[in-house]
Enzyme design. Structure first.
Site, short mmCIF file in Angstrom:
data_model
loop_
_atom_site.label_atom_id
_atom_site.label_comp_id
_atom_site.label_asym_id
_atom_site.label_seq_id
_atom_site.Cartn_x
_atom_site.Cartn_y
_atom_site.Cartn_z
N GLU A 293 0.83 -1.19 0.00
CA GLU A 293 0.00 0.00 0.00
C GLU A 293 0.87 1.25 0.00
O GLU A 293 1.80 1.37 0.82
CB GLU A 293 -0.90 0.05 1.24
CG GLU A 293 -2.01 -0.97 1.26
CD GLU A 293 -2.89 -0.83 2.49
OE1 GLU A 293 -3.93 -1.52 2.54
OE2 GLU A 293 -2.56 -0.03 3.41
N CYS A 294 0.61 2.16 -0.91
CA CYS A 294 1.20 3.49 -0.93
C CYS A 294 2.73 3.43 -0.87
O CYS A 294 3.38 3.24 -1.89
CB CYS A 294 0.63 4.35 0.19
SG CYS A 294 0.81 6.12 -0.11
N ALA A 295 3.33 3.56 0.30
CA ALA A 295 4.79 3.49 0.40
C ALA A 295 5.31 2.16 -0.14
O ALA A 295 6.35 2.11 -0.79
CB ALA A 295 5.23 3.68 1.85
N SER B 158 -1.23 -0.68 -4.53
CA SER B 158 -1.90 0.55 -4.96
C SER B 158 -1.72 1.62 -3.90
O SER B 158 -1.17 1.38 -2.82
CB SER B 158 -3.40 0.29 -5.17
OG SER B 158 -4.10 0.29 -3.95
#
Length: 471
Positions: free
Chosen positions: A358-360, A444
Site C-alpha cells: 500500500e502506498c509506500a 496501490s
C-alpha cells in the site's frame, strides 16, 4: 471520552496525547483510539498509553464494526480516550458520516471540545454555544482551552463560558511541546524515538498541571455501557472451532465486555504467541510506519507467523518468509537509505511469493523513486509532486492477489507522489484509477483497513509459499 475540536489545528492531538500520558501517570490503564484513517497520531498515542493506538473509521470498516472494534481495543482498560479528526462535524463529502460526531454517537460517548483561545476572549462562548447546540445527539461535556495567553485571558474566557459549558482545563502557549511536521503532517513517533518519548512526557506534564483530571475521569465514567460482543479476528473456514462464517462478516463473534471498563477482560490477540504457520514478513522501521494493529491480528488468526523486518537495516527477509506485507510510510524521506540496501532490494525483486503493498509499499516495489533505484517488482517509476492527493475512495477492483473482479473496496488515499502507470489499473473509482495486480501482487495507493475486509488477510496467508517452493 472523545476529544474533539471546532477545526483542525486547534490542539486535539496535543490534548488527547497529553491526557493519555497524564492519566497513565496516575496509574490508570488508558485505551487510545483515533477517529479516521490517520496512522501518525496513533503512534504518539501508543507512546503515551503503553497500548496499541487503534483507529475507528466508519468509512473504512463500516459503522456496524465501530463498537466491536472499540470493545476489542479497550479490553482491560480503565478508561478510553478517542481523539477526533478535523472539526467535530466534518465528515465525508460534506456530510457528518465518519466524522468525530458520528463516532461519538456510535459510542454514546461524551465529547471534550478543545478550543484554540488565541486571539479571542468572550467570543469563545459563542463558538462553544454553537457546537453544544448544533446536534443534540452529541453531548459536549466540557471545554479545554488551548493557547491561553495569560491569567487575565483565562479569566475572561472562563467568565464568558459560565453557563455555556464547564471549563475542564486551560493550556498556556508552549513552544516546547510542539511536534515537528512535514508534507503529510506530524513526523511519525517511530522516526523520532527518544525525542518523541520526551515530547509525550512533556505533554503529559502540561495536561496534568493544566486540566482537572478528576473531572475528566468522571466525565468518561458517565458514558453508558455498550452492548454487543467485542470484535474478534475471524479464522478461515475449516479452522478448528470455527464455522467459517467470519470470512466476509463483521468478525464480531467473540465474547467481549459491556464497556471499556466492565468485566476487566485482559489480554488480546495482539499479544498472543502465533501458532506455527506460513511466515508473513511485514515491513517496519522508520520508512514504513503506517499500519493498523488489527492487520497483524488478522494475519495471526488466519494461521500466519508474523515477522517484522526493516528495509532500511535488514539485508535479508526473515527466515522462511512465504509472503510480504509492505504498508505505508515515508519512503520518499528515506529513499537514499532504501536504495543503499541493495541486498534486500535484490531479494525482494526476486521474491516469488505473494506481496500486498500500500502506498509506500507501492513506491518501494517500483523501479525507481525520485531517480533512486528501488526493487523493480513493478515496472514503473515513482516521483514526488507538489500536489496532495487526499480523500476516501470507493473502488471497484480487478483481479489480483487480494481482490476479485467486481469487488468493491472502501479505502483512503494520502500522498504527494505519483507513479507512471503501465497497463490496466487494478482499482477504478469515480474520477480516478490506479494500482497494479496479478496473482501474486496487490499494490496501490489505497489504504485499506482489513477489519472491514478480513478476507484480505485470509487470501494472503492461503497464497503464502513455503520456503522450498520459493527456492
Amino acid at each position: 471520552m472523545v476529544v474533539a475540536a471546532p477545526a483542525s489545528g486547534s490542539g486535539k492531538t496535543t490534548v488527547a496525547t497529553g491526557l493519555m500520558a497524564a492519566l497513565r501517570g496516575r496509574g490508570l490503564r488508558v485505551s487510545p483510539h483515533k477517529v479516521g484513517p490517520d496512522y501518525i497520531d496513533p503512534g504518539y498515542h501508543t507512546l503515551a498509553s503503553g497500548r496499541p493506538g487503534r483507529n475507528l473509521d466508519p468509512w473504512l470498516v463500516g459503522e456496524e464494526r465501530i463498537v466491536p472494534l472499540f470493545l476489542h481495543g479497550s479490553r482491560g482498560a480503565d478508561l478510553a480516550v478517542v481523539e477526533g479528526v478535523m472539526g467535530l462535524f466534518d465528515g465525508r463529502g460534506g456530510t457528518d458520516f465518519a466524522s468525530t460526531a458520528h463516532v461519538a454517537r456510535l459510542l454514546d460517548a461524551p465529547v471534550v471540545l478543545v478550543v484554540d483561545a488565541a486571539r479571542q476572549s468572550r467570543s469563545v462562548a459563542a463558538l462553544v454555544h454553537g457546537f453544544t447546540t448544533f446536534d443534540p445527539r452529541v453531548r459536549v461535556g466540557g471545554v479545554i482551552l488551548n493557547r491561553v495567553g495569560s491569567d487575565r485571558h483565562e479569566e475572561m474566557c472562563r467568565a464568558a463560558l459560565a453557563g455555556v459549558a464547564p471549563v475542564l482545563g486551560a493550556l498556556r502557549r508552549d513552544d516546547a511541546v510542539e511536534t515537528p511536521s512535514r508534507h503529510l503532517g506530524l513526523v511519525p513517533a517511530a522516526e523520532r524515538a527518544g525525542e518523541a518519548a520526551s515530547a509525550v512526557a512533556r505533554l503529559g506534564g502540561l495536561v496534568a498541571g493544566s486540566c482537572d483530571l478528576d473531572a475528566l475521569v468522571r466525565l468518561a465514567a458517565s458514558a453508558p455501557p455498550l452492548p454487543g460482543p467485542a470484535w474478534t479476528p475471524p479464522e478461515p473456514a475449516g479452522a478448528p472451532g470455527t464455522t467459517g462464517s467470519g470470512t466476509t462478516g463483521s468478525g464480531t463473534t467473540g465474547s467481549g465486555t459491556t464497556g471499556p471498563v466492565a468485566g476487566r477482560v485482559t489480554g488480546s490477540d495482539a499479544g498472543r504467541s502465533p501458532r506455527s504457520g506460513p511466515v508473513v514478513a511485514v515491513a517496519g522501521g522508520a520508512a514504513f510506519t503506517f499500519g493498523y494493529a488489527e492487520h497483524v491480528e488478522l494475519l495471526r488468526a488466519a494461521g500466519a507467523e508474523v515477522a517484522v523486518f526493516d528495509p532500511l537495516r535488514d539485508e535479508h527477509l526473515p527466515e522462511g518468509t512465504g509472503a510480504l506485507v509492505i504498508g505505508g510510510g515515508f519512503p520518499e524521506i528515506h529513499a537514499a537509505g532504501l536504495a543503499a540496501n541493495e541486498a534486500l532490494l535484490r531479494e525482494v525483486a526476486a521474491f516469488g511469493g505473494p506481496i500486498a503493498a500500500e502506498c509506500a509499499g507501492l513506491l518501494y516495489l517500483c523501479e525507481e523513486l525520485d531517480g533512486r533505484r528501488m526493487c523493480g517488482r513493478i515496472r514503473a517509476r515513482a516521483r514526488m509532486t507538489p500536489r496532495l492527493t487526499l480523500g476516501y475512495r470507493e473502488a471497484v477492483a480487478g483481479p489480483s492477489l487480494l481482490t476479485r473482479p467486481g469487488e468493491r473496496y472502501r479505502g483512503h488515499e494520502f500522498h504527494r507522489t505519483a507513479v507512471d502507470p503501465p497497463g490496466e489499473p487494478l482499482f477504478r473509482w469515480e474520477g480516478g484509477a490506479g494500482g497494479y495486480g496479478d496473482a501474486l501482487l496487490t499494490a496501490s495507493y489505497l489504504h485499506l483497513h482489513w477489519a472491514g475486509v478480513p478476507e484480505a488477510a485470509q487470501r494472503l496467508v492461503s497464497s503464502s509459499r513455503s520456503p522450498s517452493v520459493l527456492r
